[in-house]
Structure formats: structure tokens, C-alpha cells
Design a protein around this motif. Structure first.
Motif, PDB file in Angstrom:
ATOM      1  N   THR A 100       0.815  -1.218   0.000  1.00  0.00           N
ATOM      2  CA  THR A 100       0.000   0.000   0.000  1.00  0.00           C
ATOM      3  C   THR A 100       0.848   1.267   0.000  1.00  0.00           C
ATOM      4  O   THR A 100       0.591   2.188  -0.775  1.00  0.00           O
ATOM      5  N   HIS A 104       0.759   4.141  -2.988  1.00  0.00           N
ATOM      6  CA  HIS A 104       0.345   5.536  -2.849  1.00  0.00           C
ATOM      7  C   HIS A 104       1.396   6.491  -3.411  1.00  0.00           C
ATOM      8  O   HIS A 104       1.053   7.505  -4.025  1.00  0.00           O
ATOM      9  N   ASN A 107       1.077   6.197  -7.187  1.00  0.00           N
ATOM     10  CA  ASN A 107      -0.178   6.840  -7.555  1.00  0.00           C
ATOM     11  C   ASN A 107      -0.004   8.363  -7.598  1.00  0.00           C
ATOM     12  O   ASN A 107      -0.447   9.019  -8.547  1.00  0.00           O
ATOM     13  N   TRP A 156      -5.693   0.538  -0.751  1.00  0.00           N
ATOM     14  CA  TRP A 156      -5.288   1.306  -1.919  1.00  0.00           C
ATOM     15  C   TRP A 156      -6.240   2.435  -2.257  1.00  0.00           C
ATOM     16  O   TRP A 156      -5.831   3.445  -2.813  1.00  0.00           O
ATOM     17  N   ASP A 157      -7.518   2.251  -1.993  1.00  0.00           N
ATOM     18  CA  ASP A 157      -8.497   3.242  -2.414  1.00  0.00           C
ATOM     19  C   ASP A 157      -9.720   3.161  -1.517  1.00  0.00           C
ATOM     20  O   ASP A 157     -10.182   2.060  -1.228  1.00  0.00           O
TER      21      ASP A 157
END
Length: 187
Positions: A100, A104, A107, A156-157
């Protein structure tokens, strides 16, 4: 990202027949909104910081559109893991959750870089192409396929549920889009 979870919308789609028309309408609403925002945003608007993130409005617009591209990559995974015994997708999601923190970072950096390439008409063309493909793929899905489910890396989201059906994955990018749309700081 917010601590908001997928919660209500995940539960709302369980046990009901697939509703392709509402997904098509969601896709079209987001497409029209992004076109409008991009056509109205000034260079100053695009450089302004968003509310609650480190991204600029321009970077956030790319991130919002990227959610739709991501779904195109998630669909085959759900079709695969949805046909395997449940422990396979649970283990896959757990393995992704371990990553994770690096996710991020990637991302964030990906949206910073993506906005350098995809902005203005190029951004809207990319979203148009992606949404057109999602429409065609959704129309080709059987009801049984739309009920396939797999586990997701919830770290993740905030819009990933622990387990999501293919139908819920088609709905995911617009939930993601709407959440981030509220963070834009456009005049």
C-alpha cells in the motif's frame, strides 16, 4: 485520500439484477463533466492546488480520468479471480495490501507525470476513448459475468470494497471521479 469507504454503494448493488443503463448514464455524466471542466479551466486554474491533496487541479483531472483507465485493467482480473476459488483472490488482495505505501507513492507521482502528457483536448480524447471501450465491454458482459467477484486491496483506495463484483468495478471509476471532483478548486 479520505477515510470514506465504499460501504453503501457496494451493499446497494448486491442481490439485484445488473443495471447496465445506470452505469452507462454514470459514464456519460462523468465524460460530459470532464469535458466541461477542461474546456472552462484556465492555466491558472490548472496550476492551483486542490482541496485536501498535494495535487494541482490539472494533476487531479488526470487522476480522475485515470480511474477509468484503471478499470479497463481490473476487469480481466475480476473475470479471472471470480472464477477461481475465493482464497486465491483473498491472498492476491492481501499481497497487494502489503504494498500500500509504495502504491500511494506511485499513484501520486503517476498523476504528477500523467498531467504533463494528458491535459486539455488530449485528456478528453483519452477519456472518450476509454469510456467508449467501457461501454462496449459492459454491453458484451453476461449477467453472470457481472456477478463475478474478487477481493480488493482496501488500503489502496477508499472506494475499493473488500470484495467487489464486476458490476461494482464498472461503477467504481465514477464514484472515484465524483469524490475527487469535489476537491477541485476551480473558479
Amino acid at each position: 485520500m479520505s477515510s470514506h469507504r465504499a460501504g453503501d454503494w457496494v451493499v446497494a448493488t448486491q442481490g439485484q439484477p445488473p443495471d447496465r443503463q445506470s452505469i452507462h448514464a454514470e459514464l456519460e455524466r462523468a465524460r460530459a463533466d470532464l469535458r466541461h471542466v477542461v474546456s472552462q479551466a484556465t492555466a491558472v486554474d490548472l496550476r492551483r492546488r486542490t482541496n485536501g491533496t498535494r495535487w494541482t487541479n490539472g494533476q487531479m483531472l488526470w487522476h480522475m480520468a485515470f480511474g477509468y483507465l484503471l478499470v479497463r485493467r481490473l476487469l480481466p482480473l475480476v473475470r479471472l479471480f471470480g472464477r477461481l476459488p475465493e482464497p486465491f483472490s483473498r491472498a492476491f488482495a492481501a499481497a497487494l495490501n502489503v504494498g500500500t505505501r509504495p502504491f500511494h507513492y506511485v499513484n501520486y507521482v503517476g498523476s504528477v507525470g500523467g498531467a504533463l502528457v494528458f491535459h486539455g483536448p488530449r485528456l478528453t480524447r483519452q477519456l472518450d476513448h476509454t469510456i467508449d471501450r467501457l461501454h462496449r465491454r459492459l454491453d458484451a458482459e453476461s449477467d453472470d459475468a457481472l456477478r463475478l467477484r474478487m477481493h480488493f486491496p482496501v488500503g489502496w483506495d477508499p472506494f475499493f470494497g473488500d470484495a467487489m463484483t464486476l458490476e461494482q468495478v464498472y461503477r467504481y471509476p465514477t464514484r472515484h471521479y465524483d469524490f475527487h471532483r469535489a476537491q477541485l478548486t476551480l473558479e
